[in-house]
Scaffold this motif. Structure first.
Motif, PDB file in Angstrom:
ATOM      1  N   GLY A 133     -33.960 -20.496 -16.531  1.00  0.00           N
ATOM      2  CA  GLY A 133     -33.589 -20.304 -15.136  1.00  0.00           C
ATOM      3  C   GLY A 133     -33.807 -18.873 -14.687  1.00  0.00           C
ATOM      4  N   ARG A 134     -33.505 -17.933 -15.559  1.00  0.00           N
ATOM      5  CA  ARG A 134     -33.745 -16.524 -15.222  1.00  0.00           C
ATOM      6  C   ARG A 134     -34.635 -15.924 -16.307  1.00  0.00           C
ATOM      7  NH1 ARG A 134     -28.096 -13.814 -14.778  1.00  0.00           N
ATOM      8  NH2 ARG A 134     -27.561 -15.317 -16.395  1.00  0.00           N
ATOM      9  N   PRO A 135     -35.920 -16.220 -16.264  1.00  0.00           N
ATOM     10  CA  PRO A 135     -36.800 -15.802 -17.368  1.00  0.00           C
ATOM     11  C   PRO A 135     -36.888 -14.292 -17.539  1.00  0.00           C
ATOM     12  CG  PRO A 135     -38.054 -16.862 -15.603  1.00  0.00           C
ATOM     13  CD  PRO A 135     -36.623 -17.010 -15.249  1.00  0.00           C
ATOM     14  N   TRP A 136     -36.490 -13.530 -16.505  1.00  0.00           N
ATOM     15  CA  TRP A 136     -36.574 -12.064 -16.651  1.00  0.00           C
ATOM     16  C   TRP A 136     -35.528 -11.526 -17.627  1.00  0.00           C
ATOM     17  CZ3 TRP A 136     -35.798 -14.896 -12.282  1.00  0.00           C
ATOM     18  CH2 TRP A 136     -34.494 -14.952 -11.785  1.00  0.00           C
ATOM     19  N   VAL A 137     -34.558 -12.360 -17.992  1.00  0.00           N
ATOM     20  CA  VAL A 137     -33.623 -11.890 -19.029  1.00  0.00           C
ATOM     21  C   VAL A 137     -33.876 -12.641 -20.344  1.00  0.00           C
ATOM     22  CG1 VAL A 137     -31.861 -11.094 -17.450  1.00  0.00           C
ATOM     23  CG2 VAL A 137     -31.812 -13.464 -18.244  1.00  0.00           C
ATOM     24  N   ALA A 138     -35.131 -13.054 -20.519  1.00  0.00           N
ATOM     25  CA  ALA A 138     -35.465 -13.861 -21.700  1.00  0.00           C
ATOM     26  C   ALA A 138     -35.261 -13.097 -22.999  1.00  0.00           C
ATOM     27  CB  ALA A 138     -36.913 -14.345 -21.600  1.00  0.00           C
ATOM     28  N   TYR A 139     -35.113 -11.791 -22.938  1.00  0.00           N
ATOM     29  CA  TYR A 139     -34.920 -11.034 -24.185  1.00  0.00           C
ATOM     30  C   TYR A 139     -33.474 -11.108 -24.674  1.00  0.00           C
ATOM     31  CZ  TYR A 139     -32.995  -7.478 -21.089  1.00  0.00           C
ATOM     32  OH  TYR A 139     -32.224  -6.823 -20.172  1.00  0.00           O
ATOM     33  N   TRP A 140     -32.608 -11.731 -23.899  1.00  0.00           N
ATOM     34  CA  TRP A 140     -31.201 -11.789 -24.315  1.00  0.00           C
ATOM     35  C   TRP A 140     -30.940 -12.512 -25.626  1.00  0.00           C
ATOM     36  CZ3 TRP A 140     -27.535 -12.363 -19.439  1.00  0.00           C
ATOM     37  CH2 TRP A 140     -27.606 -11.159 -18.712  1.00  0.00           C
ATOM     38  N   PRO A 141     -31.683 -13.550 -25.976  1.00  0.00           N
ATOM     39  CA  PRO A 141     -31.415 -14.175 -27.284  1.00  0.00           C
ATOM     40  C   PRO A 141     -31.834 -13.319 -28.468  1.00  0.00           C
ATOM     41  CG  PRO A 141     -32.712 -15.625 -25.874  1.00  0.00           C
ATOM     42  CD  PRO A 141     -32.682 -14.312 -25.224  1.00  0.00           C
ATOM     43  N   ILE A 142     -32.508 -12.200 -28.190  1.00  0.00           N
ATOM     44  CA  ILE A 142     -32.936 -11.346 -29.303  1.00  0.00           C
ATOM     45  C   ILE A 142     -31.802 -10.365 -29.597  1.00  0.00           C
ATOM     46  CG2 ILE A 142     -34.675  -9.666 -30.059  1.00  0.00           C
ATOM     47  CD1 ILE A 142     -36.528 -11.033 -27.943  1.00  0.00           C
ATOM     48  N   PRO A 143     -31.390 -10.246 -30.840  1.00  0.00           N
ATOM     49  CA  PRO A 143     -30.250  -9.375 -31.139  1.00  0.00           C
ATOM     50  C   PRO A 143     -30.643  -7.899 -31.089  1.00  0.00           C
ATOM     51  CG  PRO A 143     -31.028 -10.424 -33.141  1.00  0.00           C
ATOM     52  CD  PRO A 143     -31.872 -10.960 -32.035  1.00  0.00           C
ATOM     53  N   LEU A 144     -30.681  -7.357 -29.883  1.00  0.00           N
ATOM     54  CA  LEU A 144     -31.043  -5.956 -29.715  1.00  0.00           C
ATOM     55  C   LEU A 144     -29.770  -5.155 -29.480  1.00  0.00           C
ATOM     56  CD1 LEU A 144     -33.918  -6.430 -27.132  1.00  0.00           C
ATOM     57  CD2 LEU A 144     -34.206  -5.745 -29.502  1.00  0.00           C
ATOM     58  N   PRO A 145     -29.708  -3.933 -29.958  1.00  0.00           N
ATOM     59  CA  PRO A 145     -28.613  -3.052 -29.548  1.00  0.00           C
ATOM     60  C   PRO A 145     -28.735  -2.921 -28.038  1.00  0.00           C
ATOM     61  CG  PRO A 145     -29.905  -2.062 -31.292  1.00  0.00           C
ATOM     62  CD  PRO A 145     -30.655  -3.261 -30.833  1.00  0.00           C
ATOM     63  N   ASN A 146     -27.667  -3.097 -27.314  1.00  0.00           N
ATOM     64  CA  ASN A 146     -27.837  -3.227 -25.885  1.00  0.00           C
ATOM     65  C   ASN A 146     -26.856  -2.383 -25.102  1.00  0.00           C
ATOM     66  OD1 ASN A 146     -25.385  -4.763 -25.683  1.00  0.00           O
ATOM     67  ND2 ASN A 146     -26.540  -6.340 -26.757  1.00  0.00           N
ATOM     68  N   ALA A 147     -27.060  -2.430 -23.802  1.00  0.00           N
ATOM     69  CA  ALA A 147     -26.274  -1.588 -22.909  1.00  0.00           C
ATOM     70  C   ALA A 147     -24.953  -2.244 -22.539  1.00  0.00           C
ATOM     71  CB  ALA A 147     -27.085  -1.294 -21.656  1.00  0.00           C
ATOM     72  N   PHE A 148     -24.659  -3.416 -23.131  1.00  0.00           N
ATOM     73  CA  PHE A 148     -23.445  -4.122 -22.727  1.00  0.00           C
ATOM     74  C   PHE A 148     -22.322  -3.876 -23.726  1.00  0.00           C
ATOM     75  CE2 PHE A 148     -27.181  -6.900 -21.860  1.00  0.00           C
ATOM     76  CZ  PHE A 148     -27.351  -6.519 -20.540  1.00  0.00           C
ATOM     77  N   GLY A 149     -22.321  -2.737 -24.366  1.00  0.00           N
ATOM     78  CA  GLY A 149     -21.290  -2.490 -25.353  1.00  0.00           C
ATOM     79  C   GLY A 149     -21.621  -3.170 -26.651  1.00  0.00           C
ATOM     80  N   THR A 150     -20.637  -3.849 -27.225  1.00  0.00           N
ATOM     81  CA  THR A 150     -20.876  -4.466 -28.539  1.00  0.00           C
ATOM     82  C   THR A 150     -21.252  -5.932 -28.403  1.00  0.00           C
ATOM     83  OG1 THR A 150     -18.525  -4.868 -28.644  1.00  0.00           O
ATOM     84  CG2 THR A 150     -19.358  -2.950 -29.822  1.00  0.00           C
ATOM     85  N   LEU A 151     -21.832  -6.294 -27.297  1.00  0.00           N
ATOM     86  CA  LEU A 151     -22.178  -7.692 -27.081  1.00  0.00           C
ATOM     87  C   LEU A 151     -23.423  -8.063 -27.886  1.00  0.00           C
ATOM     88  CD1 LEU A 151     -21.287 -10.137 -25.360  1.00  0.00           C
ATOM     89  CD2 LEU A 151     -23.001  -9.435 -23.712  1.00  0.00           C
ATOM     90  N   TRP A 152     -23.269  -9.067 -28.771  1.00  0.00           N
ATOM     91  CA  TRP A 152     -24.391  -9.539 -29.573  1.00  0.00           C
ATOM     92  C   TRP A 152     -24.630 -11.000 -29.287  1.00  0.00           C
ATOM     93  CZ3 TRP A 152     -27.660  -6.739 -32.546  1.00  0.00           C
ATOM     94  CH2 TRP A 152     -27.282  -5.416 -32.819  1.00  0.00           C
ATOM     95  N   VAL A 153     -25.763 -11.465 -29.740  1.00  0.00           N
ATOM     96  CA  VAL A 153     -26.010 -12.902 -29.622  1.00  0.00           C
ATOM     97  C   VAL A 153     -25.050 -13.634 -30.555  1.00  0.00           C
ATOM     98  CG1 VAL A 153     -28.420 -12.660 -29.002  1.00  0.00           C
ATOM     99  CG2 VAL A 153     -27.794 -12.798 -31.408  1.00  0.00           C
ATOM    100  N   ASN A 154     -24.857 -14.905 -30.302  1.00  0.00           N
ATOM    101  CA  ASN A 154     -23.988 -15.708 -31.158  1.00  0.00           C
ATOM    102  C   ASN A 154     -24.792 -16.203 -32.362  1.00  0.00           C
ATOM    103  OD1 ASN A 154     -22.230 -17.407 -32.338  1.00  0.00           O
ATOM    104  ND2 ASN A 154     -22.020 -18.827 -30.604  1.00  0.00           N
TER     105      ASN A 154
END
Lengths: 473, 435
Positions: A133-154
């Motif tokens: 639905g929002r392909p521009w955030v398609a990198y979210w399933p990749i476990p990257l160190p991110n700007a959202f604090g300690t938020l990781w993929v499940n």
């Protein structure tokens, strides 16, 4: 060179020599494309345009453009995704598993099957992207160190395992395919007449010299890659199956899912390989390379895997009845006799019943029968995924939520368009790269050069005996 | 690669006195150990009556017979499946060792009837669903769930299935041997073609019937529980064990100067098969365990409650070590697959692992005591913790192993040690695994 029994079929017919092989296989690359190629390429480009249009529309409008509802939240997208990932499996099976099993009939079909794998995985990935639905955030399933604090993929989610499995599968398949191409690209480079060709084929040939050392490296790396790819054939579709089987949904949660999905994937993949190769051997005149013996072997694989899949259907049905769990029982009765009964029986007849025609050796070697069967297999395997996904979801735990699912025109267009994407890539492939592995095919042609080779061994005379004589009696 | 001169020769195996000592020794020692185990087994479990404890002794006795009867039977029938699958795959490499699985399949002639007799006695003792009155409404031990399975789980149908399935398999295995031995006499392609046709039929029918066979024999012991992958998992067990025994026999016969056309190359390929199908077994194990554990549905997860989270825990980890870690790491190396000593060590470990696995599939369910369903025992069973591996287990294993060995060695003497006139015999003699 190992010894072969004279009762085995020849895998290259027509008395081809080494130079015949090179000439036949580089012909489409070195001449301007045929009319057939242009027609096929244009058609697939138009279909690809449909795909681009429908996908763009979905991205702009959102998933409201699809027929999903609160009960059926996964339907066409995942069906198509599983369908395309499955198609890819035949390529890996042919190139890796059959290499480990020393099956020489793989040699003239492995290249196009591997190419098919790569294009099929691209098609599959496109559905993952669009269904987000929002392909521009398609990198979210990749476990990257991110700007959202300690938020990781499940990491507990099979959907995340899927991301790893499919990206690994794609990379390894690509490397395997490319490594196998290097000696052939070098052949094209050596035959090139223009500067541009020499440069580009030379660039991708990576300085291949054809020395004994490079050949040795080539064989070792092929075996290593085959060793890595073989568990991948099993793992990818197993993990795809776990997207469903780890859930609590009746009809999805069943332990046979991993091997059953793998068998189905190989079945559907061989269906697609047959579709492509039956056409290719006619259009490109490769009948001496893709012989009746090849068709026969592929038909047997289709029959065996189809029957395995059929056995899984029956096992599921039986165990649902045996389990005494009324929800399981209802899920399967609903599949077979509910509102989507036609999908279930399409699946059953295409996947279990139709392939039984291959008990007849005449059917196994008849290109027309094979082509029709390959289409039936493709349809059947698409419906299998539809049946699993939609019929299990549409009548869920609360009857008040029960709903029907109908695809919108956008979804159907994306599905049809994905075939455009697939064939667009495939037509480019057969134009620019040798679609049969010349180097490997040359190692199995029965020529006089072959006999010379035997002279080096101790048992030369006995082995060079004419075909039709039984040795060792 | 230099090939030595190849001589196809007619080899005959003769049973040595050492063979006899081993086979009969195992059987006699096994019988004695089992008897000691049986008469010295006096379980003391709190809360159980004398009657229950006595019943437990019977259960352990029959469960042991079932474990071994089933284990050795599926090995020998999987040896027949090895022949049929290799045949329809047009395999050539295995001809040098083909007579070994043929000989192993001859055990079915005696192993089938033995398993049938065991089932006859084990059914009322070990199988909860076969208890009197459990499917009749109104009795004190009535179990509605089990009653709902009566269309499949009932004694006549159980025996019919068993006799028909085993009968067909044993007949096919017999025909494979017959065709093969006949080929040595007359040569040509007649027997090859007949075997091919029968193999195709056998493979398909075996696939479907073996499924039901494993549900009947093993899965229905835990009568409330079900798993769709169970039959493939059981097939993997029998298949890996059969491959391992073929591998061990090949090493043994070669070390005695037999099988002149078999070489380290064949050993290597059999080793690769053991490696690959050990991974396949693990794949099945993980598929079943992971999906059940992940979904955590009480009806299903109860199976692993006893096994991996209960008193069988240590054994389960040992099984995983023997069946996966051992072949995976040791048989990854080329030389370990080819060497006799390492082959014997790894092969024995795999066999012990798979025997333990069958034991762990049977025991937790079989040792449960039936009781009337109540609030404290809703499933109608009293759980009995693992009784471990004792003299009874070791004794019955030795007894059956001795019998299997004797049958296989005797069958090996009945024909040439490899088929001399098979169309692929030269391919096999010149077999080379390559780089």
């Amino acid at each position: 060179m190992s010894y072969e029994s004279p009762i085995r079929d020849q895998l290259v017919t027509g008395g081809k020599t080494y130079s015949d092989v090179t000439r036949d296989i580089t012909r489409p690359l070195e001449n301007s494309p045929s009319k057939g190629w242009w027609i096929g390429f244009s058609l697939s480009t138009v279909t690809l345009a449909l795909w681009i249009g429908a996908t763009t529309y979905t991205v702009l409008v959102g998933l409201g453009a699809w027929g999903l509802n609160k009960t059926v939240g996964w339907a066409f997208d995942i069906t198509n995704f599983v369908f395309w990932v499955g198609i890819g499996h035949a390529g890996t099976l042919i190139s890796a598993v059959l290499l480990l099993f020393r099956q020489k009939w793989r040699m003239s079909i492995n290249r196009s099957a591997e190419a098919m794998t790569i294009f099929a995985v691209i098609c599959a990935a496109s559905f993952i992207l669009s269904h987000m639905g929002r392909p521009w955030v398609a990198y979210w399933p990749i476990p990257l160190p991110n700007a959202f604090g300690t938020l990781w993929v499940n990491f507990n989610s099979p959907l995340v395992w899927d991301v790893f499995a499919i990206s690994t599968y794609f990379s390894v398949s690509l490397v395997f395919w490319y490594v196998g191409l290097i000696p052939d690209i070098a052949t094209v480079r050596d035959r090139a007449t223009t500067k541009a060709r020499k440069f580009w084929y030379g660039f991708f040939a990576m300085g291949w010299t054809g020395s004994t050392r490079t050949w040795h490296r080539y064989e070792v790396i092929s075996l290593i890659l085959a060793g890595i790819s073989t568990p991948l054939v099993l793992s990818v579709h197993s993990i795809v199956s776990m997207d469903f089987a780890t859930s609590l949904v009746p009809g999805w949660h069943t332990t046979i899912f991993p091997p059953y999905f793998v068998a189905g994937a190989i079945f559907s993949g061989f269906g697609m390989v047959l579709t492509l190769l039956v056409i290719a051997r006619e259009v490109m005149n490769y009948k001496d390379y893709i012989t009746e013996a090849h068709l026969d072997a592929m038909a047997k694989v289709v029959m065996v895997t189809g029957t395995m899949v059929g056995m899984a259907y029956i096992t599921e049905f039986f165990v649902a009845a045996y389990s005494g769990v009324e929800y399981e029982q209802y899920a399967f009765l609903n599949r077979a006799f509910g509102p989507y009964w036609w999908a279930y029986w399409t699946m059953m007849s295409c996947n279990l019943i139709a392939p039984q025609v291959f008990w007849s050796s005449k059917a196994r070697t008849n290109p027309t029968v094979l082509f029709i069967m390959s289409i039936i297999v493709n349809i059947g395997m698409w419906f299998e995924r539809f049946v699993i996904i939609v019929t299990s979801l549409h009548r869920d735990f609360i009857p008040a939520n029960w709903a029907m699912y109908t695809p919108t025109i956008t979804e159907v267009t994306i599905l049809i368009g994905s075939f455009g994407l697939f064939f667009f890539l495939f037509f480019l492939f057969i134009k620019f790269l040798p679609s049969i592995n010349m180097a490997e095919v040359k190692s199995i042609i029965p020529t006089h050069a072959h006999e010379d080779e035997h002279q080096h061994h101790g048992h030369s005379h006995e082995l060079a005996t004419e075909k039709g004589v039984l040795h060792g009696n | 690669m230099e090939h030595a001169e190849v001589h196809i020769r007619e080899e005959k195996y003769t049973i040595t006195s050492g063979n006899k000592k081993w086979a009969f020794g195992l059987m006699i020692v096994g019988l004695i150990l089992a008897a000691i185990g049986y008469f010295t087994y006096h379980p003391h479990i709190e809360g159980l009556s004398e009657h229950d404890l006595h019943h437990l002794i019977q259960k352990r006795f029959w469960a042991n017979l079932l474990v071994n009867g089933y284990f050795f039977f599926i090995i020998s029938i999987c040896a027949a499946a090895f022949i049929s699958i290799s045949q329809i795959a047009n395999a050539g490499w295995y001809i040098a060792i083909r007579r070994i699985p043929e000989a192993m399949s001859e055990y079915t002639l005696i192993g089938g009837p033995i398993l049938l007799i065991i089932s006859f006695f084990a059914l009322p003792t070990l199988y909860h669903w076969a208890h009197d009155g459990i499917m009749t409404e109104g009795t004190s031990n009535y179990d509605a769930l089990l009653a709902s399975k009566s269309w499949y789980l009932n004694k006549p149908f159980f025996y019919i299935r068993m006799v028909v399935f085993m009968g067909f398999w044993i007949w096919c295995a017999h025909m494979f041997r017959k065709y093969s031995r006949n080929e040595d006499e007359i040569g040509g392609l007649v027997n090859y073609k007949k075997t091919y046709a029968l193999s195709a039929a056998f493979t398909v029918i075996f696939g479907f019937t073996f499924s039901m066979f494993s549900w009947d024999q093993i899965m229905s012991i835990d009568a409330h529980w079900y798993s769709t992958i169970f039959s493939i998992y059981n097939f993997a067990t029998g298949w890996v064990s059969a491959l391992t025994i073929i591998y061990l026999f090949t090493h043994y016969l070669r070390s005695r100067g037999y099988l002149n056309i078999a070489s380290d190359e064949h050993q290597h390929d059999l080793g690769k098969f053991m490696f690959a199908f050990s991974v396949f077994w693990t794949y099945m194990w993980v598929s079943q365990f992971l999906l059940i554990w992940y979904a955590n549905i009480p009806e299903e997860v109860v199976y692993y409650k006893d096994r991996i989270f209960g008193s069988y825990k240590g054994w389960i980890f040992l099984i995983l070590f023997l069946n996966f870690i051992t072949p995976f790491f040791f048989f990854m190396m080329r030389d370990w697959k080819r060497n006799k000593i390492s082959g014997y060590i790894v092969g024995s470990m795999i066999l012990i692992g798979h025997w333990l696995d069958v034991w762990a599939m049977v025991m937790p369910g079989a040792m449960n005591l039936a009781t009337d369903p109540s609030d404290t025992h809703p499933a109608g069973i009293i759980k009995v913790a693992s009784q471990g591996i004792g003299l009874m287990e070791i004794g019955f294993l030795c007894l059956f192993a001795g019998l299997f060995l004797l049958m296989t060695l005797r069958a090996l003497t009945k024909a040439n040690l490899y088929p001399t006139k098979h169309p692929y015999v030269m391919e096999s003699a010149l077999h080379d695994v390559g780089i």
